[in-house]
Design a protein around this motif. Structure first.
Motif, PDB file in Angstrom:
ATOM      1  N   GLU A   1      -3.264  -5.226   8.117  1.00 40.67           N
ATOM      2  CA  GLU A   1      -2.033  -4.553   7.506  1.00 40.67           C
ATOM      3  C   GLU A   1      -0.868  -4.629   8.609  1.00 40.67           C
ATOM      4  O   GLU A   1      -0.309  -3.551   9.090  1.00 40.67           O
ATOM      5  CB  GLU A   1      -2.162  -3.302   7.288  1.00 40.67           C
ATOM      6  CG  GLU A   1      -3.234  -3.096   6.049  1.00 40.67           C
ATOM      7  CD  GLU A   1      -3.379  -1.572   5.448  1.00 40.67           C
ATOM      8  OE1 GLU A   1      -2.859  -0.674   5.967  1.00 40.67           O
ATOM      9  OE2 GLU A   1      -4.342  -1.589   4.535  1.00 40.67           O
TER      10      GLU A   1
ATOM     11  N   GLY B   1       0.780  -1.028   0.082  1.00 40.43           N
ATOM     12  CA  GLY B   1       0.028   0.231  -0.041  1.00 40.43           C
ATOM     13  C   GLY B   1       0.787   1.216  -0.087  1.00 40.43           C
ATOM     14  O   GLY B   1       2.116   1.251   0.093  1.00 40.43           O
TER      15      GLY B   1
ATOM     16  N   ASP C   1      -0.937  -6.525   2.338  1.00 34.12           N
ATOM     17  CA  ASP C   1      -1.731  -5.205   2.376  1.00 34.12           C
ATOM     18  C   ASP C   1      -2.785  -4.809   1.231  1.00 34.12           C
ATOM     19  O   ASP C   1      -3.620  -4.138   1.320  1.00 34.12           O
ATOM     20  CB  ASP C   1      -0.809  -4.005   2.725  1.00 34.12           C
ATOM     21  CG  ASP C   1      -0.157  -4.067   3.955  1.00 34.12           C
ATOM     22  OD1 ASP C   1      -0.406  -5.102   4.706  1.00 34.12           O
ATOM     23  OD2 ASP C   1       0.548  -3.019   4.297  1.00 34.12           O
ATOM     24  N   VAL C   2      -2.415  -5.247   0.006  1.00 36.03           N
ATOM     25  CA  VAL C   2      -2.924  -4.878  -1.327  1.00 36.03           C
ATOM     26  C   VAL C   2      -4.204  -5.768  -1.254  1.00 36.03           C
ATOM     27  O   VAL C   2      -5.370  -5.251  -1.917  1.00 36.03           O
ATOM     28  CB  VAL C   2      -2.184  -5.365  -2.313  1.00 36.03           C
ATOM     29  CG1 VAL C   2      -2.413  -6.867  -2.870  1.00 36.03           C
ATOM     30  CG2 VAL C   2      -2.793  -4.399  -3.750  1.00 36.03           C
TER      31      VAL C   2
ATOM     32  N   THR D   1      -9.081  -2.556  -2.613  1.00 36.10           N
ATOM     33  CA  THR D   1      -8.275  -3.697  -2.785  1.00 36.10           C
ATOM     34  C   THR D   1      -8.571  -4.799  -3.537  1.00 36.10           C
ATOM     35  O   THR D   1      -9.683  -5.162  -3.964  1.00 36.10           O
ATOM     36  CB  THR D   1      -8.184  -4.067  -1.133  1.00 36.10           C
ATOM     37  OG1 THR D   1      -9.412  -4.542  -0.819  1.00 36.10           O
ATOM     38  CG2 THR D   1      -7.874  -2.844  -0.325  1.00 36.10           C
TER      39      THR D   1
ATOM     40  N   ARG E   1      -3.965   4.294   4.404  1.00 40.03           N
ATOM     41  CA  ARG E   1      -3.103   3.895   3.373  1.00 40.03           C
ATOM     42  C   ARG E   1      -4.128   3.272   2.284  1.00 40.03           C
ATOM     43  O   ARG E   1      -5.362   3.062   2.555  1.00 40.03           O
ATOM     44  CB  ARG E   1      -2.371   2.813   3.758  1.00 40.03           C
ATOM     45  CG  ARG E   1      -1.084   3.445   4.636  1.00 40.03           C
ATOM     46  CD  ARG E   1      -0.102   2.458   5.178  1.00 40.03           C
ATOM     47  NE  ARG E   1       0.444   1.840   4.114  1.00 40.03           N
ATOM     48  CZ  ARG E   1       1.549   2.306   3.695  1.00 40.03           C
ATOM     49  NH1 ARG E   1       2.193   3.663   4.253  1.00 40.03           N
ATOM     50  NH2 ARG E   1       2.305   1.695   2.777  1.00 40.03           N
ATOM     51  N   GLN E   2      -3.839   3.403   1.058  1.00 37.88           N
ATOM     52  CA  GLN E   2      -4.533   2.933  -0.019  1.00 37.88           C
ATOM     53  C   GLN E   2      -3.751   1.689  -0.819  1.00 37.88           C
ATOM     54  O   GLN E   2      -2.381   1.660  -0.748  1.00 37.88           O
ATOM     55  CB  GLN E   2      -4.867   3.822  -1.117  1.00 37.88           C
ATOM     56  CG  GLN E   2      -3.659   4.673  -1.704  1.00 37.88           C
ATOM     57  CD  GLN E   2      -3.975   5.953  -2.505  1.00 37.88           C
ATOM     58  OE1 GLN E   2      -5.116   6.006  -2.914  1.00 37.88           O
ATOM     59  NE2 GLN E   2      -3.111   6.713  -2.544  1.00 37.88           N
ATOM     60  N   PRO E   3      -4.345   0.775  -1.457  1.00 40.56           N
ATOM     61  CA  PRO E   3      -3.615  -0.218  -2.140  1.00 40.56           C
ATOM     62  C   PRO E   3      -2.808   0.451  -3.433  1.00 40.56           C
ATOM     63  O   PRO E   3      -3.155   1.100  -3.963  1.00 40.56           O
ATOM     64  CB  PRO E   3      -4.608  -1.182  -2.914  1.00 40.56           C
ATOM     65  CG  PRO E   3      -5.896  -0.540  -2.739  1.00 40.56           C
ATOM     66  CD  PRO E   3      -5.599   0.464  -1.703  1.00 40.56           C
TER      67      PRO E   3
END
Length: 449
Positions: free
Chosen positions: A308, A140, A302-303, A283, A262-264
């Motif tokens: 996470e 991420g 995390d993706v 995700t 957070r973002q993927p």
């Protein structure tokens, strides 16, 4: 059809490297690609440098506490460039270790940003590689809002290597990443402000823990603003930043750290072109075998939008490789995963919060202890520790354990083993405490609160 590789891993973070190494160890022909330094977020801009900076930040507290024990240390001076330089040396060493581990396993490292061309082809820097299986483990990236002043904001990726130490820092967000950096920079000498749009820090943690950490952070001089929203940031003539909030109030700082989640990291890797399903949060959607809707394409870490944590990604990689080359008996168990937050003081938590326990169990018992650690009876510090046990009365099992205090993460690991094994409150009570330690409090609490 003959392929170039049996397994092609996209992303050389903790999960990707573990999957590549383990698959190669089973005799598979493996490639792993990344355009960034080996080790991913954890090694380069996450767990490892953050913990090193946490250690650095503790010295100011230790110097102050030493007075009560007879130590007169004189004036202490912190030199930011030294910490940054030494951190870089250690991270470079770890990058080399990851490269060596991969080389020794037989996995081929391919440098560059990898993209999916079709379900059996990955393109890296214009070259195509065919593969039987693909693993997406790209992790991420920090969220930065799409605002006019975005270029004046920094994320956790940049904060480790700032050219100048920020004497005044605004942290936007109140999750564990935001608060860890708040405590780090306060300990290093910054005046730290925390802005959070909610009503209490550390959403999803136990409410007692949240309130206790708020109290302890304020004691250190960290300013926390609730129901607070940044409306604008402007660079001033002296290079400081003028921050304006929604209520019209303003502060001047040297840096604004955005730590709002957070973002993927999936931009441009080709999910859409292959029709790989994603969740509403963006995700990658996977089943319990980490398969996407395309049978030979997998994703982990995390993706996928799960928990996470680096150890979770490592465990998922082991389960995935066992599914391919082992007996397939390994399954991921996401219950009772211990978590540590390296604020000052530390937080350690495992199992259910009190709110969750009340929703899930018909009757619970709660044990609490709020005390001054022995160290601070002489140090002069007013720092306190907090511990909490939550017990399911019908089974006597300990279903929640929460610690706020020095060394909470170190304490928690052993108790996590006990809880994973099904320890009951009677087991805790029957265990002799180690005296004098803070940890003994967890086996000497007898009266429910």
């Amino acid at each position: 059809m003959e392929f170039d590789f049996d397994v092609f891993v996209i992303g050389a973070g903790s999960g990707g490297v573990r999957a590549a190494r383990m698959a190669a160890g089973e005799g598979a022909k493996v490639a792993i690609a990344d355009d960034r330094a080996l080790g991913g977020t954890c090694v380069n801009v996450g767990c490892v440098p953050k913990k090193l900076y946490t250690y650095a930040s503790h010295f100011s507290h230790d110097f102050e506490n030493a007075k009560g024990f007879g130590w007169n240390l004189g004036a202490a001076k912190f030199h930011w460039p030294t910490l940054v330089a030494n951190k870089k040396i250690e991270i470079s060493r770890l990058n080399g270790i990851y490269a060596k581990l991969l080389d020794n396993s037989g996995a081929q490292i391919i440098r560059g940003y990898a993209r999916l061309k079709d379900c059996n082809t990955v393109t890296v820097e214009g070259k195509d590689y065919t593969t039987k299986r693909i693993v997406i483990a790209t992790g991420g990236a920090p969220n930065i809002p799409d605002v006019d002043y975005a270029d004046l904001l920094i994320s956790s990726d940049e904060i480790f290597d700032l050219v100048e130490f920020p004497k005044r820092l605004l942290v936007v967000g109140a999750g564990y990443i935001a608060l860890e950096f708040a405590c780090i920079f306060q300990g290093l000498g910054s005046q730290v402000h925390v802005s959070y749009r909610g009503d209490l820090i550390m959403r999803s943690f136990d409410d007692d823990v949240r309130q206790f950490v708020d109290q302890e952070m304020r004691k250190q001089g960290i300013e926390i603003y609730y129901q607070s929203q940044v409306n604008n940031v402007v660079r001033q003539a002296d290079h400081s930043l003028l921050v304006t909030f929604a209520d019209g109030s303003q502060i001047e700082v040297d840096q604004v750290l955005m730590a709002i989640g957070r973002q993927p990291r999936v931009a441009g890797i080709g999910l859409d072109s292959l029709g790989i399903e994603t969740t509403l949060k963006g995700t990658i959607a996977v089943n319990d075998k980490f398969q996407t809707n395309i049978d030979n394409i997998y994703a982990l870490g995390d993706v996928t939008g799960g928990i996470e944590l680096t150890p979770v990604a490592l465990a998922e990689a082991m389960v995935l490789v066992n599914h391919w080359y082992g007996d397939g008996a390994k399954k991921m168990d996401y219950e009772l995963i211990p978590t540590a937050v390296f604020t000052q003081p530390n937080v350690g938590t495992i199992g259910l919060t009190e709110h969750q326990a009340l929703a899930k169990h018909s009757e619970i018992a709660v044990y609490r202890s709020d005390f001054k650690p022995m160290k601070h009876t002489l140090s002069g510090s007013d720092e306190r520790s907090f511990m909490k046990l939550i017990v399911d009365i019908s089974t006597d099992r300990v279903i929640g354990l929460h610690i706020v205090g020095e060394g909470a993460g170190e304490m928690l690991q052993g108790f996590a083993v006990a809880m994973k094994a099904g320890a009951t409150k009677a087991d805790f009570d029957a265990t002799i405490g180690i005296h004098p330690t803070s940890a003994e409090e967890l086996v000497t609490m007898r009266t429910p609160s």
